[in-house]
Design a protein around this motif. Structure first.
Motif, PDB file in Angstrom:
ATOM      1  N   GLN A 131       0.833  -1.195   0.000  1.00 32.98           N
ATOM      2  CA  GLN A 131       0.000   0.000   0.000  1.00 32.98           C
ATOM      3  C   GLN A 131       0.867   1.244   0.000  1.00 32.98           C
ATOM      4  O   GLN A 131       2.082   1.178   0.192  1.00 32.98           O
ATOM      5  N   ASP A 132       0.234   2.400  -0.203  1.00 32.43           N
ATOM      6  CA  ASP A 132       0.913   3.676  -0.284  1.00 32.43           C
ATOM      7  C   ASP A 132       1.461   4.079   1.089  1.00 32.43           C
ATOM      8  O   ASP A 132       0.751   3.983   2.095  1.00 32.43           O
ATOM      9  N   ASP A 133       2.704   4.542   1.126  1.00 31.59           N
ATOM     10  CA  ASP A 133       3.264   4.999   2.402  1.00 31.59           C
ATOM     11  C   ASP A 133       2.797   6.399   2.781  1.00 31.59           C
ATOM     12  O   ASP A 133       3.039   6.868   3.896  1.00 31.59           O
ATOM     13  N   GLN A 134       2.121   7.095   1.846  1.00 30.43           N
ATOM     14  CA  GLN A 134       1.574   8.434   2.085  1.00 30.43           C
ATOM     15  C   GLN A 134       2.643   9.393   2.600  1.00 30.43           C
ATOM     16  O   GLN A 134       2.376  10.298   3.388  1.00 30.43           O
ATOM     17  N   ASN A 135       3.856   9.201   2.107  1.00 34.37           N
ATOM     18  CA  ASN A 135       5.003  10.057   2.443  1.00 34.37           C
ATOM     19  C   ASN A 135       5.329  10.065   3.932  1.00 34.37           C
ATOM     20  O   ASN A 135       5.941  11.011   4.441  1.00 34.37           O
ATOM     21  N   MET A 136       4.924   9.025   4.633  1.00 32.82           N
ATOM     22  CA  MET A 136       5.263   8.923   6.052  1.00 32.82           C
ATOM     23  C   MET A 136       6.630   8.277   6.222  1.00 32.82           C
ATOM     24  O   MET A 136       7.109   7.549   5.354  1.00 32.82           O
ATOM     25  N   GLU A 137       7.256   8.549   7.351  1.00 28.16           N
ATOM     26  CA  GLU A 137       8.533   7.922   7.668  1.00 28.16           C
ATOM     27  C   GLU A 137       8.356   6.415   7.806  1.00 28.16           C
ATOM     28  O   GLU A 137       7.363   5.950   8.360  1.00 28.16           O
ATOM     29  N   GLN A 138       9.320   5.670   7.291  1.00 28.58           N
ATOM     30  CA  GLN A 138       9.229   4.210   7.299  1.00 28.58           C
ATOM     31  C   GLN A 138      10.177   3.598   8.319  1.00 28.58           C
ATOM     32  O   GLN A 138      11.248   4.135   8.589  1.00 28.58           O
ATOM     33  N   GLN A 139       9.740   2.480   8.881  1.00 29.59           N
ATOM     34  CA  GLN A 139      10.604   1.661   9.732  1.00 29.59           C
ATOM     35  C   GLN A 139      10.776   0.293   9.069  1.00 29.59           C
ATOM     36  O   GLN A 139       9.853  -0.198   8.417  1.00 29.59           O
ATOM     37  N   VAL A 140      11.945  -0.276   9.246  1.00 23.46           N
ATOM     38  CA  VAL A 140      12.240  -1.584   8.663  1.00 23.46           C
ATOM     39  C   VAL A 140      12.629  -2.545   9.777  1.00 23.46           C
ATOM     40  O   VAL A 140      13.504  -2.252  10.587  1.00 23.46           O
ATOM     41  N   GLU A 141      11.964  -3.692   9.822  1.00 27.45           N
ATOM     42  CA  GLU A 141      12.308  -4.749  10.779  1.00 27.45           C
ATOM     43  C   GLU A 141      12.709  -5.987   9.987  1.00 27.45           C
ATOM     44  O   GLU A 141      11.881  -6.571   9.285  1.00 27.45           O
ATOM     45  N   ARG A 142      13.980  -6.357  10.096  1.00 27.66           N
ATOM     46  CA  ARG A 142      14.472  -7.514   9.347  1.00 27.66           C
ATOM     47  C   ARG A 142      14.686  -8.698  10.268  1.00 27.66           C
ATOM     48  O   ARG A 142      15.282  -8.565  11.353  1.00 27.66           O
ATOM     49  N   ARG A 143      14.187  -9.852   9.823  1.00 23.43           N
ATOM     50  CA  ARG A 143      14.424 -11.110  10.498  1.00 23.43           C
ATOM     51  C   ARG A 143      14.858 -12.120   9.448  1.00 23.43           C
ATOM     52  O   ARG A 143      14.120 -12.380   8.492  1.00 23.43           O
ATOM     53  N   GLU A 144      16.056 -12.655   9.598  1.00 24.85           N
ATOM     54  CA  GLU A 144      16.635 -13.559   8.605  1.00 24.85           C
ATOM     55  C   GLU A 144      16.637 -12.848   7.252  1.00 24.85           C
ATOM     56  O   GLU A 144      17.132 -11.733   7.148  1.00 24.85           O
ATOM     57  N   ASN A 145      16.053 -13.441   6.215  1.00 21.33           N
ATOM     58  CA  ASN A 145      16.054 -12.826   4.884  1.00 21.33           C
ATOM     59  C   ASN A 145      14.726 -12.156   4.550  1.00 21.33           C
ATOM     60  O   ASN A 145      14.396 -11.967   3.381  1.00 21.33           O
ATOM     61  N   VAL A 146      13.979 -11.807   5.586  1.00 20.59           N
ATOM     62  CA  VAL A 146      12.687 -11.150   5.381  1.00 20.59           C
ATOM     63  C   VAL A 146      12.676  -9.827   6.145  1.00 20.59           C
ATOM     64  O   VAL A 146      13.032  -9.780   7.327  1.00 20.59           O
ATOM     65  N   ALA A 147      12.268  -8.758   5.453  1.00 20.11           N
ATOM     66  CA  ALA A 147      12.163  -7.455   6.100  1.00 20.11           C
ATOM     67  C   ALA A 147      10.753  -6.906   5.903  1.00 20.11           C
ATOM     68  O   ALA A 147      10.226  -6.920   4.784  1.00 20.11           O
ATOM     69  N   ARG A 148      10.162  -6.442   6.983  1.00 23.95           N
ATOM     70  CA  ARG A 148       8.827  -5.835   6.924  1.00 23.95           C
ATOM     71  C   ARG A 148       8.959  -4.314   7.026  1.00 23.95           C
ATOM     72  O   ARG A 148       9.636  -3.799   7.906  1.00 23.95           O
ATOM     73  N   LEU A 149       8.290  -3.603   6.122  1.00 26.56           N
ATOM     74  CA  LEU A 149       8.326  -2.148   6.108  1.00 26.56           C
ATOM     75  C   LEU A 149       7.001  -1.617   6.630  1.00 26.56           C
ATOM     76  O   LEU A 149       5.926  -2.010   6.160  1.00 26.56           O
TER      77      LEU A 149
END
Length: 203
Positions: A19-37
Motif C-alpha cells: 500500500q501507499d506509504d503516504q510520504n510517512m517515515e518508514q521503519q524496517v524490521e528484518r528477520r533472517e532474509n525477510v524485512a517488513r516495512l
C-alpha cells in the motif's frame, strides 16, 4: 500488491509493495532474509525478501508476476521469520480498458477534467485528467490504484486541486508503446476495445 525484482541494480531481492506509504517515515524490521516495512502509524506497506533466487525462480525484471504457489512460499518465509502477517493474492488487472462515462471541467483549473470512467467488473472510478483530448464516450487505458507504470511510478489514490482521483488515464508514451512519440495526449482506443479487458503496457 506490486512485486518488483531487478537483480542487476537492486541485488537479489524481491520487493513487495502492499500500500501507499503516504510520504510517512518508514521503519524496517528484518528477520533472517525477510524485512517488513511499516509506517509511523503502524501500517504494513511492504516487504523485502533477500536472496530470493534461493527460494524460487522469478521470470523477468521490473514489475513481475508471482503465482499462487510462489505467494504461498512467501507466506511460509514470513511465518518462519516470526511475523504473523499474510500476503493475500490479488489477481485483478491493474491496467484495463476504460470507458469515459462523464467528463466535466475541474472547477479550480483551466486544463484539468474530472471524469467518471467505467473499468472492470462495472466499477466506476473518478479520475482527474489533464489531457486535452479526454472526452465523454472515449475508450482509454486506465492504470488503477496499485499499478506500477513501466518507468516505476506507483499509482495510488490521491487528489488534484482538491478533487479525489482514483487512478490515471494513460498516454502511449507513459505505457511505453511502439511509436509512442508520434501520439499526443492520452491513448485513444478504437470502438472495438472491450471495457474492463486487461491491457499490457509496452506492447
Amino acid at each position: 500488491m506490486i512485486f518488483a525484482y531487478n537483480p542487476k541494480y537492486v541485488s537479489d531481492t524481491l520487493m513487495v509493495v502492499t500500500q501507499d506509504d503516504q510520504n510517512m517515515e518508514q521503519q524496517v524490521e528484518r528477520r533472517e532474509n525477510v524485512a517488513r516495512l511499516t509506517t509511523e502509524d503502524g501500517r504494513v506497506i511492504g516487504w523485502n525478501f533477500f536472496e530470493i533466487s534461493k527460494e524460487f525462480t522469478i521470470e523477468g525484471t521490473g514489475q513481475v508476476q508471482i503465482n499462487d504457489e510462489q505467494l504461498a512460499h512467501l507466506n511460509d518465509l514470513i511465518k518462519k521469520a516470526g511475523f504473523s502477517d499474510v500476503l493475500v493474492p490479488d489477481h485483478s488487472p491493474k491496467f484495463v480498458v476504460g470507458l469515459v462515462k462523464t467528463c466535466v471541467p475541474h472547477e479550480d483549473s483551466d486544463h484539468l477534467s474530472v471524469t467518471e470512467i467505467e473499468v472492470d467488473n462495472a466499477e466506476v472510478l473518478q479520475i482527474v485528467c489533464g489531457a486535452a483530448n479526454i472526452r465523454k464516450g472515449l475508450k482509454v487505458v486506465v492504470a488503477k490504484p496499485g499499478a506500477m507504470m513501466p518507468d516505476g511510478l506507483l499509482i495510488w489514490p490521491g487528489e488534484l486541486r482538491g478533487v479525489a482521483s482514483f487512478g490515471m488515464v494513460c498516454s502511449a508514451k507513459e505505457l511505453q508503446l511502439p511509436n509512442a512519440a508520434m501520439q499526443r495526449g492520452i491513448l485513444e482506443l478504437g470502438p472495438d476495445a472491450v471495457v474492463g479487458e486487461a491491457f499490457t503496457p509496452g506492447k
